[in-house]
Design a protein around this motif. Sequence first.
Motif, short mmCIF file in Angstrom:
data_model
loop_
_atom_site.label_atom_id
_atom_site.label_comp_id
_atom_site.label_asym_id
_atom_site.label_seq_id
_atom_site.Cartn_x
_atom_site.Cartn_y
_atom_site.Cartn_z
N ARG A 8 87.16 1.79 26.14
CA ARG A 8 88.86 1.52 25.25
C ARG A 8 88.08 0.92 24.62
N GLN A 9 89.40 -0.13 23.50
CA GLN A 9 89.67 -1.24 22.47
C GLN A 9 89.59 -2.55 23.10
N LEU A 41 91.59 -5.93 23.82
CA LEU A 41 92.37 -6.06 23.59
C LEU A 41 93.32 -8.05 23.98
N THR A 42 93.52 -8.45 22.80
CA THR A 42 93.97 -9.76 23.23
C THR A 42 95.07 -10.21 22.96
N ARG A 43 95.79 -11.36 23.16
CA ARG A 43 96.33 -11.53 23.79
C ARG A 43 98.06 -11.43 22.77
N ARG A 44 97.61 -11.48 21.32
CA ARG A 44 98.19 -11.40 20.14
C ARG A 44 98.62 -9.98 20.17
N HIS A 45 97.14 -9.00 20.15
CA HIS A 45 97.45 -7.46 20.71
C HIS A 45 98.61 -6.86 22.00
N ARG A 46 98.30 -7.72 22.57
CA ARG A 46 99.06 -7.12 23.78
C ARG A 46 100.62 -7.62 23.83
N GLN A 47 101.23 -8.89 22.62
CA GLN A 47 102.03 -8.87 22.25
C GLN A 47 102.54 -8.07 21.46
N GLN A 48 101.89 -8.02 20.30
CA GLN A 48 102.81 -6.72 19.55
C GLN A 48 102.73 -5.17 20.35
N ARG A 49 102.07 -4.90 21.14
CA ARG A 49 102.42 -3.87 21.44
C ARG A 49 103.36 -4.40 22.34
N ARG A 50 103.84 -5.02 22.62
CA ARG A 50 104.70 -4.90 24.14
C ARG A 50 106.77 -5.22 23.58
N LEU A 51 106.49 -5.63 22.46
CA LEU A 51 107.46 -5.92 21.04
C LEU A 51 107.61 -4.22 20.18
N TRP A 52 106.92 -4.11 19.94
CA TRP A 52 106.47 -2.44 19.68
C TRP A 52 107.49 -1.66 20.89
N ALA A 53 107.26 -1.49 21.55
CA ALA A 53 107.35 -0.25 22.67
C ALA A 53 108.80 -0.88 22.82
N GLN A 54 108.94 -2.45 23.22
CA GLN A 54 110.55 -2.62 23.31
C GLN A 54 111.15 -2.10 22.34
N THR A 55 111.15 -1.98 21.05
CA THR A 55 112.24 -2.13 20.15
C THR A 55 111.79 -0.42 19.82
N HIS A 56 110.87 0.70 19.74
CA HIS A 56 111.46 2.18 20.16
C HIS A 56 111.18 2.55 21.45
N ARG A 57 111.46 2.34 22.27
CA ARG A 57 111.50 2.63 23.65
C ARG A 57 112.84 3.78 23.80
N ARG A 58 113.84 3.21 23.11
CA ARG A 58 115.57 3.97 23.25
C ARG A 58 115.42 4.41 22.21
N TRP A 59 114.07 5.35 21.32
CA TRP A 59 114.15 5.90 20.64
C TRP A 59 113.81 7.30 20.69
N THR A 110 86.53 1.53 33.10
CA THR A 110 86.93 1.19 31.81
C THR A 110 86.49 0.09 30.94
N LEU A 111 85.38 0.47 30.22
CA LEU A 111 84.75 -0.33 29.54
C LEU A 111 85.05 -0.69 28.39
N GLU A 112 85.32 -1.67 27.98
CA GLU A 112 86.06 -1.98 25.97
C GLU A 112 85.29 -2.55 25.32
N ARG A 113 85.46 -1.83 24.03
CA ARG A 113 83.85 -2.81 22.97
C ARG A 113 85.46 -2.64 21.51
N PRO A 156 95.45 3.63 19.77
CA PRO A 156 95.43 5.02 19.11
C PRO A 156 95.77 5.36 20.93
N ASP A 157 95.78 5.17 21.88
CA ASP A 157 96.68 5.09 22.80
C ASP A 157 98.32 5.95 22.75
N LEU A 158 98.77 5.31 21.75
CA LEU A 158 100.10 5.46 21.42
C LEU A 158 100.34 6.83 19.93
N ASN A 159 99.70 7.12 19.79
CA ASN A 159 99.43 7.63 18.36
C ASN A 159 98.94 9.38 19.00
N PRO A 160 100.00 10.39 19.29
CA PRO A 160 99.60 11.57 19.86
C PRO A 160 98.87 12.33 18.98
#
Length: 339
Positions: free
Chosen positions: A118-119, A121-139, A179-182, A270-274
């Motif tokens: 896996r890639q 993930l920095t703290r900023r990446h995690r925060q962006q992913r969390r905010l995006w998921a909060q916005t779109h989980r009710r879609w 897991t391996l992170e790269r 990439p894990d969010l893209n079907p």
Amino acid sequence: MPRVPSHLRERALGMLQGGMRTADVARAINCNVRNVRRLRQRYRETGQTADRPRSGRPRVTTPAEDRYIQTSHQQDRYRMATTTARVIPGTHNPSISAQTVRNRLREAGLKACRPVVRQVLTRRHRQQRRLWAQTHRRWTRQDWQKVLFTDESCFCLTRGDGGIPIYHQRIEPYAKACTLERDRFEGGGSVMVWGGVSQHHRTELVVIARNLNAVRYREDILLPHVVPFLQAHPDMTLQHDNTTSHTARSVRDFLEDRNVSVLPWPEKSPDLNPIEHVWDLLDRRVRARAIPPRNVQELAGALVEEWGNISQQELANLVQSMRRGCTAVLNAAGGHTKY
């Protein structure tokens, strides 16, 4: 293989008589498929599930050595069985065999497999992913079916699966220790393709002859494929990731001039893209062909052919998993998910 307890043998036999597949039965009782097949064959021949007679050979390891084997491999997931076998003395030999180590690990539910890569993930990446998921989980499904998921992928003639396997239990293939992170994934692909999928539609699979930059993405992908598709389906939104060829100013201006709405996308997700699962499905279909491709031209032709053979229902199921993916990101606090 370790012995299957008598109560599990009776349970497995009942499952087989109930019509379950041998693979599902083996997964239910946590044993190898060959054990289930032997159990069924023994019941047909003898009418009982009792274990076959054994030679009575004593175990070459003590309970303390068994615990050491299991603990050492849980602490160091990349430890090889041959390394552990060298440091444990045997009853009749200077050391035990590597297969004995594997047998003890299998008894503890640890099996060897290649780590998930896996890639980072920095703290900023995690925060962006969390905010995006909060916005779109009710879609709803109606919202997700209006999104065209796109991406590029590389396919190679030979699978590059080199590397050292790790030992993990069935319930922890995605644990952090397994897991391996790269920062970036190595290439080696012989053919690069682009495609787009949605709940009810798909684009053509485009074979990219050269490296994809912003100009080629605009002229070879967006102009002849994406724009006509979105004009035919004006209610749909384009999704692409944040690679430089997608986020270049010329590409953004091109999409704005043609009133193409783009779904905001978090970085390194990439894990969010079907469509990533579609690439995996496409790769497995190509490798399962009776006559595998022998050169780049045959590989490109096989990819295009198998792309058309994927059923639309399989694509729809992947799109419908977006809500579960958002929930998994929130549960992981913006971290990696099993998707």
